[in-house]
Design an enzyme around this catalytic site. Structure first.
Site, PDB file in Angstrom:
ATOM      1  N   LYS A  23      16.368  43.023  44.147  1.00  0.00           N
ATOM      2  CA  LYS A  23      16.922  42.670  45.357  1.00  0.00           C
ATOM      3  C   LYS A  23      17.397  43.879  45.912  1.00  0.00           C
ATOM      4  O   LYS A  23      17.993  44.851  45.479  1.00  0.00           O
ATOM      5  CB  LYS A  23      18.109  41.657  45.256  1.00  0.00           C
ATOM      6  CG  LYS A  23      19.356  42.175  44.701  1.00  0.00           C
ATOM      7  CD  LYS A  23      20.523  41.021  44.801  1.00  0.00           C
ATOM      8  CE  LYS A  23      21.866  41.439  44.463  1.00  0.00           C
ATOM      9  NZ  LYS A  23      23.014  41.145  45.150  1.00  0.00           N
ATOM     10  N   LYS A  26      23.396  47.486  47.840  1.00  0.00           N
ATOM     11  CA  LYS A  26      24.225  48.594  48.147  1.00  0.00           C
ATOM     12  C   LYS A  26      24.215  49.735  47.154  1.00  0.00           C
ATOM     13  O   LYS A  26      24.167  50.768  47.576  1.00  0.00           O
ATOM     14  CB  LYS A  26      25.700  48.009  48.292  1.00  0.00           C
ATOM     15  CG  LYS A  26      26.011  47.190  49.287  1.00  0.00           C
ATOM     16  CD  LYS A  26      27.501  46.773  49.267  1.00  0.00           C
ATOM     17  CE  LYS A  26      27.990  45.502  49.340  1.00  0.00           C
ATOM     18  NZ  LYS A  26      28.152  44.711  47.910  1.00  0.00           N
ATOM     19  N   LYS A  70      23.384  43.927  35.720  1.00  0.00           N
ATOM     20  CA  LYS A  70      24.150  45.252  36.179  1.00  0.00           C
ATOM     21  C   LYS A  70      24.704  46.037  35.024  1.00  0.00           C
ATOM     22  O   LYS A  70      24.680  47.260  35.052  1.00  0.00           O
ATOM     23  CB  LYS A  70      25.574  44.603  36.921  1.00  0.00           C
ATOM     24  CG  LYS A  70      25.065  44.094  38.191  1.00  0.00           C
ATOM     25  CD  LYS A  70      26.371  43.941  39.253  1.00  0.00           C
ATOM     26  CE  LYS A  70      25.737  43.783  40.648  1.00  0.00           C
ATOM     27  NZ  LYS A  70      26.703  43.674  41.657  1.00  0.00           N
TER      28      LYS A  70
HETATM   29  N1  AQP Z   1      19.637  41.235  48.962  1.00  0.00           N
HETATM   30  C1  AQP Z   1      20.276  40.335  49.276  1.00  0.00           C
HETATM   31  N2  AQP Z   1      19.633  39.253  50.011  1.00  0.00           N
HETATM   32  C2  AQP Z   1      20.518  38.234  50.459  1.00  0.00           C
HETATM   33  N3  AQP Z   1      21.859  38.155  50.155  1.00  0.00           N
HETATM   34  C3  AQP Z   1      22.500  39.099  49.568  1.00  0.00           C
HETATM   35  N4  AQP Z   1      23.648  39.394  49.184  1.00  0.00           N
HETATM   36  C4  AQP Z   1      23.641  40.741  48.635  1.00  0.00           C
HETATM   37  N5  AQP Z   1      22.410  41.352  48.470  1.00  0.00           N
HETATM   38  C5  AQP Z   1      21.508  40.283  49.062  1.00  0.00           C
HETATM   39  C6  AQP Z   1      24.797  38.881  49.510  1.00  0.00           C
HETATM   40  O1  AQP Z   1      25.992  39.298  49.992  1.00  0.00           O
HETATM   41  C7  AQP Z   1      27.133  39.123  49.539  1.00  0.00           C
HETATM   42  C8  AQP Z   1      27.644  40.686  49.047  1.00  0.00           C
HETATM   43  O2  AQP Z   1      27.943  40.453  47.537  1.00  0.00           O
HETATM   44  P1  AQP Z   1      28.600  41.627  46.898  1.00  0.00           P
HETATM   45  O3  AQP Z   1      29.192  42.595  47.612  1.00  0.00           O
HETATM   46  O4  AQP Z   1      29.735  40.833  45.894  1.00  0.00           O
HETATM   47  O5  AQP Z   1      27.707  42.087  45.815  1.00  0.00           O
HETATM   48  P2  AQP Z   1      26.107  41.707  45.455  1.00  0.00           P
HETATM   49  O6  AQP Z   1      25.788  40.398  45.707  1.00  0.00           O
HETATM   50  O7  AQP Z   1      25.877  42.333  44.096  1.00  0.00           O
HETATM   51  O8  AQP Z   1      25.572  42.809  46.741  1.00  0.00           O
HETATM   52  P3  AQP Z   1      24.867  44.003  46.835  1.00  0.00           P
HETATM   53  O9  AQP Z   1      24.497  44.546  47.861  1.00  0.00           O
HETATM   54  O10 AQP Z   1      23.659  44.039  45.790  1.00  0.00           O
HETATM   55  O11 AQP Z   1      25.765  44.884  46.180  1.00  0.00           O
HETATM   56  P4  AQP Z   1      26.139  45.852  44.725  1.00  0.00           P
HETATM   57  O12 AQP Z   1      24.784  46.790  44.729  1.00  0.00           O
HETATM   58  O13 AQP Z   1      27.297  46.503  44.745  1.00  0.00           O
HETATM   59  O14 AQP Z   1      25.964  45.051  43.452  1.00  0.00           O
HETATM   60  C9  AQP Z   1      26.917  38.061  48.563  1.00  0.00           C
HETATM   61  O15 AQP Z   1      27.190  37.032  49.122  1.00  0.00           O
HETATM   62  C10 AQP Z   1      25.166  38.114  48.134  1.00  0.00           C
HETATM   63  O16 AQP Z   1      24.998  36.884  47.876  1.00  0.00           O
END
Ligand code: AQP
Length: 347
Positions: free
Chosen positions: A209, A212, A122
């Protein structure tokens, strides 16, 4: 650090959260939300927060943040989280998260944080300019979990390393301040088996992956996307020129193909091999419309419910207020016990 004795004997509790950094996507659903919904059928209390304190570790627009919190809460409920059963709330509405995070910053070791791969991903190349909060993010995450003495944490595979850190922090706290008692549980991740949605990849890059905060909306299928948008995104998804193979082993060197097959499998609840049994030999010109149809059918009820909920922000605020009251009632005795254990002054 090993899981030191003694063993925690408190009740089972579930905690999880998502960042309001953008609309929730199919990866968030298959990796986590789906399991939140299943777990609330059990006897354990469930706490599902929108982690807005995590969202401010990166640049954000303060004017947009409250709306994003409501949007995430609406997506939780549209996906099946029942706010009468589970506490749905904003993390920042329970100040004990921050208070416990400070204590945990004094428990966690710098070396533990330096090993966290998500910070490196990140922060990117310019880690020196990343916020300190982004670096200590997993410590706040440990506090999010342990302020409720949560024993189980449903998350996607990408969060496994952070969960291990939470266990290390709990074990170290118990060792240093437990006085022979396991004050805090060592939380267990609840991770879907690989292939069942544990890690959904970007539609534009099968090695990254789905996320968002990816600047390209075409990289993900959002839970609020309409049928045309989903079909268009799948049609444009990156693939290769080969037809689908007969075995999953042959997908290993084809990350985009593997991702679309995995997505099809996760949405239909069959194995990737079963998808190939049905579609081997097909090119993407035929497979993509089949996948789009499945994805549209899957998302449509969630997107419809989301649209209904988001049209009434006052009702979402009532849900979040009730959820925060419930969360504070659970967190208060834990923070009181932790304060006493670390020796804070008390009149
Ligand atoms: N691509 C993915 N496949 C499976 N699980 C996923 N999660 C996120 N992306 C995937 C799971 O969703 C939850 C959200 O966690 P978060 O909002 O704390 O942030 P993250 O994991 O960093 O998710 P994003 O969507 O990638 O958000 P951003 O872009 O803001 O960092 C967690 O349980 C994660 O495992």
């Amino acid at each position: 650090m090993s899981d030191a004795m003694p063993v925690y004997t408190g009740p089972e509790r579930i905690l999880s959260g998502m960042q309001p950094t953008g609309g929730l996507h199919i990866g968030n659903y298959l990796g986590a939300l789906k399991h939140w919904v299943r777990l609330q059928e059990g006897a354990a209390d469930c706490f599902y927060c929108v982690v807005d304190m995590h969202a401010i570790t990166v640049a954000h627009d303060p004017a947009e943040l409250p709306g994003r919190v409501r949007s995430a809460a609406a997506a939780y409920i549209a996906a099946g989280v029942d706010p009468d059963r589970s506490a749905v709330f904003a993390q920042s509405a329970v100040p004990a998260h921050a208070e416990l995070a400070w204590i945990f910053q004094c428990v966690a070791r710098l070396g533990w944080l330096e090993r966290m791969t998500q910070f490196k991903d990140k922060a990117g190349k310019d880690a020196e300019r990343a916020s300190v909060g982004l670096f200590t993010y997993p410590v706040l995450q440990a506090a999010d979990i342990l302020i409720y003495k949560a024993t189980h944490v449903p998350v996607g595979e990408d969060q496994k390393q952070h969960l291990e850190l939470s266990r290390d922090i709990a074990a170290r706290f118990n060792r240093d301040f437990g006085g022979g008692e396991a004050v805090l549980p060592l939380p267990e991740p609840v991770i879907p088996p690989s292939g069942a949605g544990a890690r959904i990849m970007s539609l534009k890059d099968g090695t990254a992956k789905m996320s968002k905060s990816d600047p390209s909306d075409n990289s993900r299928i959002n839970l609020h996307d309409d049928a045309d948008t989903i079909a268009r995104k799948i049609k444009k998804a990156k693939t290769d020129a080969e037809p689908l193979p007969a075995t999953t082993a042959e997908l290993d060197a084809r990350p985009e193909a593997r991702n679309l097959v995995g997505l099809y499998a996760a949405l239909t609840g069959i194995s990737a091999q079963a998808v190939l049994d049905e579609h081997a030999g097909q090119g993407f010109g035929a497979f993509k419309p089949a996948l789009a149809e499945i994805a549209v059918q899957f998302i449509a009820p969630i997107a419809g419910e989301y649209a209904r909920l988001i049209a009434d922000p006052a009702e979402i605020d009532r849900v979040l207020t009730r959820g925060a009251e419930r969360a504070r009632a659970a967190a208060d005795p834990v923070i009181a016990q932790v304060r006493e254990r670390v020796g804070y002054w008390k009149a």
